[in-house]
Design a protein around this motif. Structure first.
Motif, PDB file in Angstrom:
ATOM      1  N   GLU A  41       0.826  -1.199   0.000  1.00 28.42           N
ATOM      2  CA  GLU A  41       0.000   0.000   0.000  1.00 28.42           C
ATOM      3  C   GLU A  41       0.863   1.253   0.000  1.00 28.42           C
ATOM      4  OE1 GLU A  41      -2.010  -0.827   3.621  1.00 28.42           O
ATOM      5  OE2 GLU A  41      -3.674  -1.875   2.637  1.00 28.42           O
ATOM      6  N   ASN A  42       0.332   2.329  -0.607  1.00 28.14           N
ATOM      7  CA  ASN A  42       1.051   3.599  -0.551  1.00 28.14           C
ATOM      8  C   ASN A  42       0.726   4.329   0.746  1.00 28.14           C
ATOM      9  OD1 ASN A  42      -1.484   4.790  -0.914  1.00 28.14           O
ATOM     10  ND2 ASN A  42      -1.155   5.228  -3.085  1.00 28.14           N
ATOM     11  N   ASP A  43       1.231   5.548   0.865  1.00 32.36           N
ATOM     12  CA  ASP A  43       1.055   6.269   2.130  1.00 32.36           C
ATOM     13  C   ASP A  43      -0.381   6.710   2.372  1.00 32.36           C
ATOM     14  OD1 ASP A  43       1.025   8.142   0.118  1.00 32.36           O
ATOM     15  OD2 ASP A  43       2.477   9.491   1.029  1.00 32.36           O
ATOM     16  N   ARG A  44      -1.264   6.476   1.405  1.00 34.45           N
ATOM     17  CA  ARG A  44      -2.690   6.762   1.593  1.00 34.45           C
ATOM     18  C   ARG A  44      -3.503   5.494   1.827  1.00 34.45           C
ATOM     19  NH1 ARG A  44      -4.809  11.761  -2.114  1.00 34.45           N
ATOM     20  NH2 ARG A  44      -3.102  13.208  -1.686  1.00 34.45           N
ATOM     21  N   GLY A  45      -2.818   4.374   1.928  1.00 40.04           N
ATOM     22  CA  GLY A  45      -3.510   3.119   2.169  1.00 40.04           C
ATOM     23  C   GLY A  45      -4.088   2.476   0.926  1.00 40.04           C
ATOM     24  N   GLU A  46      -3.689   2.945  -0.259  1.00 40.17           N
ATOM     25  CA  GLU A  46      -4.189   2.378  -1.517  1.00 40.17           C
ATOM     26  C   GLU A  46      -3.266   1.248  -1.971  1.00 40.17           C
ATOM     27  OE1 GLU A  46      -5.879   6.609  -3.324  1.00 40.17           O
ATOM     28  OE2 GLU A  46      -3.771   6.061  -3.539  1.00 40.17           O
ATOM     29  N   THR A  47      -3.847   0.132  -2.387  1.00 40.40           N
ATOM     30  CA  THR A  47      -3.047  -0.997  -2.867  1.00 40.40           C
ATOM     31  C   THR A  47      -2.476  -0.687  -4.243  1.00 40.40           C
ATOM     32  OG1 THR A  47      -4.340  -2.609  -1.608  1.00 40.40           O
ATOM     33  CG2 THR A  47      -3.086  -3.442  -3.490  1.00 40.40           C
ATOM     34  N   VAL A  48      -1.150  -0.713  -4.361  1.00 38.52           N
ATOM     35  CA  VAL A  48      -0.482  -0.405  -5.627  1.00 38.52           C
ATOM     36  C   VAL A  48       0.252  -1.612  -6.203  1.00 38.52           C
ATOM     37  CG1 VAL A  48      -0.252   2.044  -5.097  1.00 38.52           C
ATOM     38  CG2 VAL A  48       1.571   0.466  -4.415  1.00 38.52           C
ATOM     39  N   ALA A  49       0.468  -2.639  -5.377  1.00 40.88           N
ATOM     40  CA  ALA A  49       1.182  -3.833  -5.836  1.00 40.88           C
ATOM     41  C   ALA A  49       0.951  -4.931  -4.806  1.00 40.88           C
ATOM     42  CB  ALA A  49       2.679  -3.549  -5.984  1.00 40.88           C
ATOM     43  N   ALA A  50       1.598  -6.055  -5.011  1.00 36.70           N
ATOM     44  CA  ALA A  50       1.553  -7.160  -4.049  1.00 36.70           C
ATOM     45  C   ALA A  50       2.936  -7.781  -3.979  1.00 36.70           C
ATOM     46  CB  ALA A  50       0.527  -8.202  -4.473  1.00 36.70           C
ATOM     47  N   ILE A  51       3.268  -8.345  -2.823  1.00 36.05           N
ATOM     48  CA  ILE A  51       4.521  -9.080  -2.665  1.00 36.05           C
ATOM     49  C   ILE A  51       4.198 -10.468  -2.132  1.00 36.05           C
ATOM     50  CG2 ILE A  51       6.047  -7.094  -2.361  1.00 36.05           C
ATOM     51  CD1 ILE A  51       5.836  -7.463   0.656  1.00 36.05           C
ATOM     52  N   ASN A  52       5.046 -11.434  -2.473  1.00 39.57           N
ATOM     53  CA  ASN A  52       4.798 -12.785  -1.972  1.00 39.57           C
ATOM     54  C   ASN A  52       6.083 -13.524  -1.692  1.00 39.57           C
ATOM     55  OD1 ASN A  52       5.814 -13.906  -4.368  1.00 39.57           O
ATOM     56  ND2 ASN A  52       4.053 -15.231  -4.690  1.00 39.57           N
ATOM     57  N   ILE A  53       5.947 -14.639  -1.016  1.00 40.86           N
ATOM     58  CA  ILE A  53       7.015 -15.611  -0.815  1.00 40.86           C
ATOM     59  C   ILE A  53       6.499 -16.934  -1.341  1.00 40.86           C
ATOM     60  CG2 ILE A  53       8.299 -16.950   0.908  1.00 40.86           C
ATOM     61  CD1 ILE A  53       8.378 -14.442   2.640  1.00 40.86           C
TER      62      ILE A  53
END
Length: 252
Positions: free
Chosen positions: A207-219
């Protein structure tokens, strides 16, 4: 956008480029026409133009893309700070987890990898920045779809080929929508061998500094070493720490 602003020839040319893929590295005019649903004359002009500009090779029957086509994708990777911001955090995450870590964004019905730190190869396909996977059955895809309004997620599922990759793959739209709701509530997604046998993964939103989802990360980890039931206990804390470190760095 006004109709007069739409360049149809350019749009058809892009559609022809998108017809190429990992399993379609060489295409004839007839094959490209079938894949794009464009008439052969249009496809022929597009392919010959690509060849003339150096984006494709032509041996008289088949066309193949040249390395010059990478300039188009590199323009995105160079123009956005996201991959550069994510990469060192993924490297650190991968080292701490002892497993591969990736980041992706949503593009239509697919996720596109924008950064990756690989400890070992856990999938039969080689994933690198620019690789694509169906969103509905990937952990990062589920996180990104869960962040959308439900109507948008349903529309994406309606356009997707919900293929049964393994016996574990969820393909029922209502079951997937229910899964998105759970992911939204829990803040993470776990995939148990739905893309292919032997692979489990866990993902969280970035999430960005406004709480909006901009991407995802995984393992991702081999199921034989880390069963899906253990993914949360082993890796969620590490993912959450990376998520928290990235948030203040990502500005709208």
């Amino acid at each position: 956008m006004r109709e007069t602003d739409f360049v149809s020839g350019f749009a058809r040319g892009l559609k022809v480029i998108e017809a190429f893929g990992e399993t379609r590295q060489r295409l004839s005019i007839a094959e490209a026409s079938k894949l794009t649903a464009l008439d052969r004359a249009t496809v022929r002009r597009s392919l010959l133009t690509l060849a003339e500009l150096g984006y494709a090779d032509y041996d008289g029957k088949f066309f193949t893309l040249t390395p010059k086509i990478l300039r188009l994708g590199h323009a995105y990777l160079s123009a956005t700070p996201l991959p550069a911001l994510l990469q060192p955090h993924l490297d650190h995450l991968s080292e701490r987890a002892g497993q591969s870590a990736s980041a992706s964004v949503l593009d239509g019905i697919e996720i596109v990898y924008v950064a990756r730190a690989s400890q070992r190869r856990v999938m039969s396909i080689n994933l690198t920045p620019g690789s694509r996977l169906p969103a509905y059955c990937a952990s990062m895809g589920r996180v990104l779809l869960a962040a959308l309004p439900e109507s948008e997620a349903r529309a994406i599922l309606a356009r997707s080929e919900l293929r049964q990759n393994t016996a574990n793959t969820k393909t029922d739209p209502e079951e997937l929508i229910a899964e998105f709701r759970r992911v939204r509530a829990d803040g993470y997604a776990v995939i148990d061998q739905e893309l292919e046998i032997g692979l489990c993964s866990i993902a969280v939103p970035v999430e960005n500094d406004r709480g909006e989802t901009v991407a995802a990360i995984n393992i991702g980890a081999p199921a034989a070493l880390v069963p899906a039931a253990e993914m949360k206990d082993r890796y969620l804390k590490l993912l959450k720490e990376t998520q928290a470190a990235l948030r203040p760095l990502l500005h709208r």
